[in-house]
Design a protein around this motif. Structure first.
Motif, PDB file in Angstrom:
ATOM      1  N   UNK A  14     -77.024   3.029  41.305  1.00  0.00           N
ATOM      2  CA  UNK A  14     -78.017   2.259  40.554  1.00  0.00           C
ATOM      3  C   UNK A  14     -79.242   1.937  41.403  1.00  0.00           C
ATOM      4  N   UNK A  15     -79.038   1.772  42.696  1.00  0.00           N
ATOM      5  CA  UNK A  15     -80.185   1.539  43.569  1.00  0.00           C
ATOM      6  C   UNK A  15     -81.063   2.795  43.639  1.00  0.00           C
ATOM      7  N   UNK A  17     -81.521   4.849  41.257  1.00  0.00           N
ATOM      8  CA  UNK A  17     -82.300   4.863  40.010  1.00  0.00           C
ATOM      9  C   UNK A  17     -83.588   4.059  40.208  1.00  0.00           C
ATOM     10  N   UNK A  18     -83.459   2.919  40.880  1.00  0.00           N
ATOM     11  CA  UNK A  18     -84.641   2.106  41.164  1.00  0.00           C
ATOM     12  C   UNK A  18     -85.593   2.779  42.126  1.00  0.00           C
ATOM     13  N   UNK A  21     -87.504   5.304  40.211  1.00  0.00           N
ATOM     14  CA  UNK A  21     -88.481   4.676  39.315  1.00  0.00           C
ATOM     15  C   UNK A  21     -89.683   4.137  40.094  1.00  0.00           C
ATOM     16  N   UNK A  22     -89.428   3.609  41.274  1.00  0.00           N
ATOM     17  CA  UNK A  22     -90.498   2.996  42.066  1.00  0.00           C
ATOM     18  C   UNK A  22     -91.340   4.028  42.802  1.00  0.00           C
ATOM     19  N   UNK A  23     -90.759   5.191  43.076  1.00  0.00           N
ATOM     20  CA  UNK A  23     -91.444   6.170  43.925  1.00  0.00           C
ATOM     21  C   UNK A  23     -91.521   7.538  43.262  1.00  0.00           C
ATOM     22  N   UNK A  24     -92.428   7.691  42.302  1.00  0.00           N
ATOM     23  CA  UNK A  24     -92.586   9.003  41.649  1.00  0.00           C
ATOM     24  C   UNK A  24     -93.015  10.087  42.634  1.00  0.00           C
ATOM     25  N   UNK A 326     -92.180   4.876  52.149  1.00  0.00           N
ATOM     26  CA  UNK A 326     -92.054   3.533  51.579  1.00  0.00           C
ATOM     27  C   UNK A 326     -91.916   2.488  52.684  1.00  0.00           C
TER      28      UNK A 326
ATOM     29  N   UNK B 267     -81.655  -2.841  49.161  1.00  0.00           N
ATOM     30  CA  UNK B 267     -80.831  -2.035  48.266  1.00  0.00           C
ATOM     31  C   UNK B 267     -80.667  -2.762  46.928  1.00  0.00           C
ATOM     32  N   UNK B 270     -84.214  -2.687  44.954  1.00  0.00           N
ATOM     33  CA  UNK B 270     -84.433  -1.424  44.242  1.00  0.00           C
ATOM     34  C   UNK B 270     -83.546  -1.349  42.999  1.00  0.00           C
ATOM     35  N   UNK B 271     -82.307  -1.774  43.125  1.00  0.00           N
ATOM     36  CA  UNK B 271     -81.418  -1.778  41.963  1.00  0.00           C
ATOM     37  C   UNK B 271     -82.022  -2.643  40.850  1.00  0.00           C
ATOM     38  N   UNK B 272     -82.532  -3.818  41.215  1.00  0.00           N
ATOM     39  CA  UNK B 272     -83.166  -4.699  40.229  1.00  0.00           C
ATOM     40  C   UNK B 272     -84.394  -4.037  39.612  1.00  0.00           C
ATOM     41  N   UNK B 273     -85.178  -3.338  40.449  1.00  0.00           N
ATOM     42  CA  UNK B 273     -86.368  -2.683  39.905  1.00  0.00           C
ATOM     43  C   UNK B 273     -85.982  -1.646  38.855  1.00  0.00           C
ATOM     44  N   UNK B 274     -84.892  -0.928  39.115  1.00  0.00           N
ATOM     45  CA  UNK B 274     -84.410   0.036  38.122  1.00  0.00           C
ATOM     46  C   UNK B 274     -84.092  -0.646  36.797  1.00  0.00           C
ATOM     47  N   UNK B 275     -83.490  -1.816  36.862  1.00  0.00           N
ATOM     48  CA  UNK B 275     -83.151  -2.548  35.629  1.00  0.00           C
ATOM     49  C   UNK B 275     -84.412  -3.049  34.922  1.00  0.00           C
ATOM     50  N   UNK B 277     -87.413  -1.775  35.127  1.00  0.00           N
ATOM     51  CA  UNK B 277     -88.160  -0.624  34.601  1.00  0.00           C
ATOM     52  C   UNK B 277     -87.576  -0.149  33.272  1.00  0.00           C
ATOM     53  N   UNK B 290     -96.511   0.010  41.255  1.00  0.00           N
ATOM     54  CA  UNK B 290     -95.446  -0.972  41.485  1.00  0.00           C
ATOM     55  C   UNK B 290     -95.329  -1.309  42.961  1.00  0.00           C
ATOM     56  N   UNK B 292     -92.091  -2.937  45.409  1.00  0.00           N
ATOM     57  CA  UNK B 292     -90.711  -3.419  45.498  1.00  0.00           C
ATOM     58  C   UNK B 292     -90.482  -3.880  46.937  1.00  0.00           C
TER      59      UNK B 292
END
Lengths: 332, 332
Positions: A14-15, A17-18, A21-24, A326, B267, B270-275, B277, B290, B292
């Motif tokens: 899950x991290x 995934x973040x 999302x944060x780093x295209x 990052x 860690x 980033x997981x929170x950012x995924x949620x 997003x 963004x 993070x």
């Protein structure tokens, strides 16, 4: 356990995934748990791969990008990635110039990276070199390590060697530089508190309110000794003295990192850096560059580590070269 | 209390020693506790000053440099700086083009910056404008605030308005932009744990092991309510919904910050950012940029906050402009 997570067994996935999302600008392979640069390795550039257990962020995924790594393999929290992950990353980042594996000295990491290198060479004919970092002066052997543990110098090495690879140096030259940087670096860390691995749900170790652990490992492995809680000046002394006793850092420029373990706020890290700098000044150790912040962490552990690296003009030039990740960014 | 400090009453002064040692490119006035850029304000450039209680690092001192602030006034931990500090900083950074005060909406900060502005105008003839940030949707009034508290949007505002000042815009234009950015931003935070103010020596508030505080302030002020501990997806929902209910973020690009309170590792952030997003995608909220990480913290508090800012082409261009500070760096 109080954490910003969902299922404790799913934290890494899950991290990532973040991160995606944060780093295209990055490419995340969620199946293999590998973070890549968004662009293929330039022809002729040596590929740089690192990886290890998660929970040390920004290391290693936060150091993927121009001037540092080409890929980072993420293991579960405090668990080595598998040879499959490393082999896949090796294949993907090889441009024909070969690949350097940057490995922190933990038995699982070393074994798995060795296997991956053999497989990549045998199955795909890729030239692979490896450097194993082992800069931690705290203890000789440890819970998951024969010899010294690889810690903070890994961050500095990834930056310096990353710049050399961008210059187009060949694999042998890049690997030799990596070994030279590792040999010139020393670290020592300490913990005020334990960390808590999500899947365990409770602190990795018990540390009384009036004690601290000197020489702790980045997974909470035991250090040299537990001592009564002390002030920042005394903590700095207990970190810097063993480093200076282990290698002579006088007579030239050095790079110094004051690293937070994850749970200590920046106001404390700067205060600690002030104490470390006083000791280095008194010892005649010249600081040419520094980093203060969270770079190689141990989940939510409160504490810090100090890393010193003997530099020279070449290393400082590589240090100052552009980096766009990052976790570290300048010159771009 | 386990902290990397010496005397609990001397944390700010000693941390500034570390800041000065780590950042030779900055000038630290230890007597007045002001962090300046190393170079005088360029003639014609509006000076940008912020400040507030310490314990929120990297805010504000970590945002002094090209493209952001000209000076940051540091108060004691969670205590407003004095009008004297702000007046001194105002005099030093004024190049003749005037000075903008960026003030988070806390009663002490607002009062002291007002007094400093009046003194600087009366005694030195400096034109001063002020913007008070008040982006926290959690509560209307709070422990130290009449109206809404100023939190995460302050970080984004300092970056955007800093870029506008670098362009040479005049004071009125810079101040108008600052007010427009503040009006377009909303935040909400939460705590898993309390923070501990060094001089107090014990946690600011008690939070049972199975509870969390939604809408917490950055000094541990009470939020909206305490609710049972939940997973990251549910926490994200409880942060994002009040923000989206307060302002319409659809129909254009936005800047989103997932900010750590200081004690939560990357860690988890980033997981929170995924949620977050996922929720924004579902709500049709476009994320153009963004951040993070730890940008506006509460000492060692575990937890996070979400900030959304409605952007447009002008704001995105200013966001992307070069910035060279300890806390944010790109384009240089």
């Amino acid at each position: 356990m109080k954490k910003l997570i969902n299922d404790p067994s799913n934290v890494l996935a899950e991290s990532l995934v973040g991160v995606a999302a944060a780093h295209p600008e990055l490419t995340v392979d969620h199946f293999n748990r590998i973070i890549y640069r968004g662009e293929k390795t330039r022809a002729g550039k040596v590929g740089l791969i690192s990886g290890g257990g998660s929970g040390h962020e920004p290391l290693h995924g936060g150091f993927v990008g121009l001037g540092m790594l080409d890929a980072a393999c993420a293991g579960e929290v405090f668990t080595s990635p598998t040879p499959d992950q490393m082999q896949e990353a090796t294949k993907v980042v090889d441009s024909g110039a070969g690949v350097l594996h940057i490995v922190k000295n933990y038995t699982g990491d070393v074994m798995n990276f060795e296997m991956a290198a053999e497989l990549a060479e045998a199955e795909s004919g890729i030239k692979v070199e490896s450097v194993v970092t082992n800069d931690d002066v705290a203890v000789e052997d440890s819970t998951w390590t024969a010899g010294r543990r690889g810690v903070g110098v890994t961050v500095l090495l990834e930056k310096i060697v990353g710049a050399a690879a961008e210059e187009g140096r060949d694999l042998t030259s890049v690997a030799d530089l990596a070994r030279r940087v590792n040999a010139a670096g020393r670290s020592m860390g300490m913990a005020l508190t334990s960390c808590t691995v999500p899947s365990a749900g409770k602190p990795t170790f018990d540390l009384p309110d009036d004690m601290m652990e000197m020489g702790v490992g980045i997974h909470g492995e035991p250090g040299r000794h537990r001592v009564p809680l002390a002030g920042a000046a005394e903590i700095a002394r207990q970190l810097v003295e063993p480093i200076l006793a282990d290698l002579d850092f006088t007579g030239g420029p050095n790079i110094v990192m004051l690293n937070g373990m994850g749970g200590s706020p920046l106001i404390e890290l700067y205060l600690m850096y002030g104490e470390v700098k006083k000791l280095l000044d008194a010892a005649g150790v010249e600081v040419a560059r520094n980093l203060v912040g969270n770079y190689i962490t141990s989940l939510d552990m409160a504490g810090c580590s100090v890393t010193l690296l003997k530099a020279d003009d070449e290393i400082l030039t590589l240090w100052d070269a552009p980096v766009n990740t990052a976790g570290l960014r300048w010159g771009v």
